[in-house]
Design an enzyme around this catalytic site. Sequence first.
Site, PDB file in Angstrom:
ATOM      1  N   HIS A 181       4.791   5.406   5.099  1.00 56.94           N
ATOM      2  CA  HIS A 181       3.403   5.247   5.557  1.00 56.94           C
ATOM      3  C   HIS A 181       3.155   6.111   6.788  1.00 56.94           C
ATOM      4  CE1 HIS A 181      -0.341   2.875   6.354  1.00 56.94           C
ATOM      5  NE2 HIS A 181      -0.085   3.271   7.602  1.00 56.94           N
ATOM      6  N   GLU A 182       4.005   5.961   7.776  1.00 57.57           N
ATOM      7  CA  GLU A 182       3.833   6.720   9.012  1.00 57.57           C
ATOM      8  C   GLU A 182       4.076   8.208   8.792  1.00 57.57           C
ATOM      9  OE1 GLU A 182       2.453   5.464  11.510  1.00 57.57           O
ATOM     10  OE2 GLU A 182       2.563   3.388  10.812  1.00 57.57           O
ATOM     11  N   HIS A 196       0.839   9.924   7.934  1.00 59.87           N
ATOM     12  CA  HIS A 196       0.071  10.285   9.132  1.00 59.87           C
ATOM     13  C   HIS A 196       0.693  11.503   9.824  1.00 59.87           C
ATOM     14  CE1 HIS A 196      -2.263   6.673   8.761  1.00 59.87           C
ATOM     15  NE2 HIS A 196      -1.290   5.848   9.093  1.00 59.87           N
TER      16      HIS A 196
END
Length: 349
Positions: free
Chosen positions: A21-22, A25
């Site tokens: 997920h990170e 980003h």
Amino acid sequence: MTVLLYILITALVIGFLTFIHEFGHFFFARLFKVPVLEFAVGMGPKLFSWTGKKGTKYALRAFPIGGFVQMEGEEGTSENPMAYNNLSPWKKIAVTIAGPLVNIIFAIIVMFILVISSGELGSTTVREVYGPSQLQAGDEIVKIEDVSIHTDVELGYEIMMQGYEAVDVTVIRNGKEITLENVVFPIQSDEQSGVGFGVPNFRVYRLSDVKDVNFFDYLEHAFFRSGNMVKMVFDSLWGMISGRFNLDAMSGPIGMVGAVGEVTESSKANNTAEPIINLIVLISMNLGIFNLLPIPALDGGRIVFHLIDGIAGRKVIKKEIEDNITMATMLALLAFMILISVKDVIKIF
């Protein structure tokens, strides 16, 4: 020892899904040349960290719940033209939405692999009925209430979610589509939450028993099973909002250890990794979709702020106000998470 193993598996699953997920980003931040100050997996005190060649600090923190990518200009302002606060709203949206999308795409890919590698697919055609029922052997079930059915997984899920009360079931019988009104299924109640779920009182044919199975059938099942995962997330959210699911039906990271334990034992008993892989897919899909909700503390809330700015062509809500709203919402979510965690601990003891 077994509990410690379940805790370790849970930490690894949450940690991995948080990492990808990170990374979503992080990848788009780097793509737009935004300086990344820290890439952290987990929250709380740092266990260890190191600094990369481009000045980014990579950290593993003590609690495997969440994580973050801290970019220059994300909090406060920076004069650096490449800082996050100086990106266009559309690039900010791309950076923000990338994290949840990675979780959703990962879940879909794993689901495709799981279905395609499975031996047999189930159909929606009734093979045998147990006890009195309006359903008959040979009925092809195509709809439960207003929800179209394409796979056996969707069929079982819709009966579970809607079959706690009488439902209309649409079937194809002898080549004609008919609707069976007020079909009653057996009900099973969850021991802890008391929530009632419908239970199928029939079994279905294998798909290979009713047609020649080809590669596209596997793709179709993977597609609809992925869609069913998405529906499960929204059904759960609606169940909480509507009051059907109470606090006892909700679980946080601590309660997740119990779920991991159950599916791990199921995987061992049946000599297959499918149950635990399904759980990983569900958690990843939950993580992705939940983060897209338009709540200020989540990615979805930030996307709303950026979208407003993009449409207006200027900064509409002052950064200080936006930060205050986000902080207040984050504290509320944190308090809710603590409440759920306390409930999970009480349930254990």
